[in-house]
Design an enzyme around this catalytic site. Sequence first.
Site, PDB file in Angstrom:
ATOM      1  N   ASP A  76       0.795  -1.232   0.000  1.00 51.11           N
ATOM      2  CA  ASP A  76       0.000   0.000   0.000  1.00 51.11           C
ATOM      3  C   ASP A  76       0.828   1.283   0.000  1.00 51.11           C
ATOM      4  O   ASP A  76       0.272   2.381  -0.011  1.00 51.11           O
ATOM      5  CB  ASP A  76      -0.961   0.005   1.207  1.00 51.11           C
ATOM      6  CG  ASP A  76      -0.230  -0.177   2.553  1.00 51.11           C
ATOM      7  OD1 ASP A  76       0.978   0.132   2.639  1.00 51.11           O
ATOM      8  OD2 ASP A  76      -0.884  -0.628   3.513  1.00 51.11           O
ATOM      9  N   HIS A 105       6.432  -8.058  -1.162  1.00 52.96           N
ATOM     10  CA  HIS A 105       5.385  -8.525  -2.089  1.00 52.96           C
ATOM     11  C   HIS A 105       5.094  -7.531  -3.206  1.00 52.96           C
ATOM     12  O   HIS A 105       4.040  -7.590  -3.809  1.00 52.96           O
ATOM     13  CB  HIS A 105       4.100  -8.817  -1.304  1.00 52.96           C
ATOM     14  CG  HIS A 105       4.212 -10.027  -0.426  1.00 52.96           C
ATOM     15  ND1 HIS A 105       3.307 -10.336   0.551  1.00 52.96           N
ATOM     16  CD2 HIS A 105       5.148 -11.015  -0.391  1.00 52.96           C
ATOM     17  CE1 HIS A 105       3.687 -11.466   1.151  1.00 52.96           C
ATOM     18  NE2 HIS A 105       4.791 -11.876   0.609  1.00 52.96           N
ATOM     19  N   CYS A 153      -0.795  -2.230 -22.599  1.00 57.56           N
ATOM     20  CA  CYS A 153       0.482  -1.524 -22.723  1.00 57.56           C
ATOM     21  C   CYS A 153       0.466  -0.562 -23.907  1.00 57.56           C
ATOM     22  O   CYS A 153       0.041  -0.936 -25.003  1.00 57.56           O
ATOM     23  CB  CYS A 153       1.572  -2.586 -22.902  1.00 57.56           C
ATOM     24  SG  CYS A 153       3.198  -1.912 -23.194  1.00 57.56           S
ATOM     25  N   CYS A 182       3.138  -2.114 -26.638  1.00 61.58           N
ATOM     26  CA  CYS A 182       2.946  -3.345 -27.421  1.00 61.58           C
ATOM     27  C   CYS A 182       1.538  -3.917 -27.317  1.00 61.58           C
ATOM     28  O   CYS A 182       1.265  -4.986 -27.834  1.00 61.58           O
ATOM     29  CB  CYS A 182       3.973  -4.395 -26.980  1.00 61.58           C
ATOM     30  SG  CYS A 182       3.549  -5.126 -25.383  1.00 61.58           S
TER      31      CYS A 182
END
Length: 249
Positions: free
Chosen positions: A101, A116, A145, A148
């Site tokens: 967070d 994480h 994206c 791509c």
Amino acid sequence: MDTTLELIKNSKYCIAYTGAGISVESGVPPFRGKEGLGRKYDSNLFELSYFTKYPERSWPIIREIFLNHYFNNAQPNTAHLALARMEKAGILKTVITQNIDNLHQVAGSKNVYEFHGHSHTLICLECATRFNIDEVDLNVVVPCCKECNGLLRPNFIFFGEEIPEQAASQSFSEAIRSDVILIIGTSGEGELGSNIPYEAKRNGSVIIEVNPIETTYTKTITDIFLQGKATEIVSKIEKYLIPFKQNLI
Ligand code: NAD
């Protein structure tokens, strides 16, 4: 509490290891327990294979949980702020967090290892380009994206994914180096991350745990269990230790 204060005061390398519980008083629910995200949402949503197979089902929920609703509105609480000030005063060396967070950094902590990952960038599954979440229109399902057109995923780890190598090796070496570790607000039921305090203990660190309830650590390795909420306990520790440190300067 008195023993805790003495131990931290005399420590050479005190670190903190935090989990979802430290952010509960910032309004971010934990994963486990009655109010936990794990009960409220289908656990498939936290699996990468489900995300890649059904991105159109996963994205709106992921956005709701991690990118908008809870996380974006949250502010650091007095426990995050106390840890940041303790680092600045030289009392605390590092925070290793399982949280995604960003609240330790917003509070001002500099040496943070995000075991994480985090929720403020997205990464392309095809070409690995990274985007800040404010560069991407999150209302589009599914965000792709700009380079791509590959699928974008959040930059935190899903269940069963490996911990990013650098975060894992740095966190374990910090644990080995520590002589006192403050475990704050984690059930210890995660995967690899839950081993960090055990590694610290094996290497001679004193384990001080802050939690309203006992955990798997309390029953196995904890030396001092401070029962209560993170904001109350960590603020007390800071309130005593910072003036002490400043008197030494
Ligand atoms: P968990 O949900 O398994 O356990 C939370 C722990 O916090 C419990 O032991 C609970 O008793 C304790 N707790 C509750 N309120 C507290 C308070 N006010 N002060 C101190 N402790 C309190 O959390 P975990 O062990 O961190 O594992 C959850 C996993 O889910 C992590 O991998 C994490 O990445 C992810 N997660 C992160 C966030 C976040 O970033 N804020 C939130 C939910 C889940």
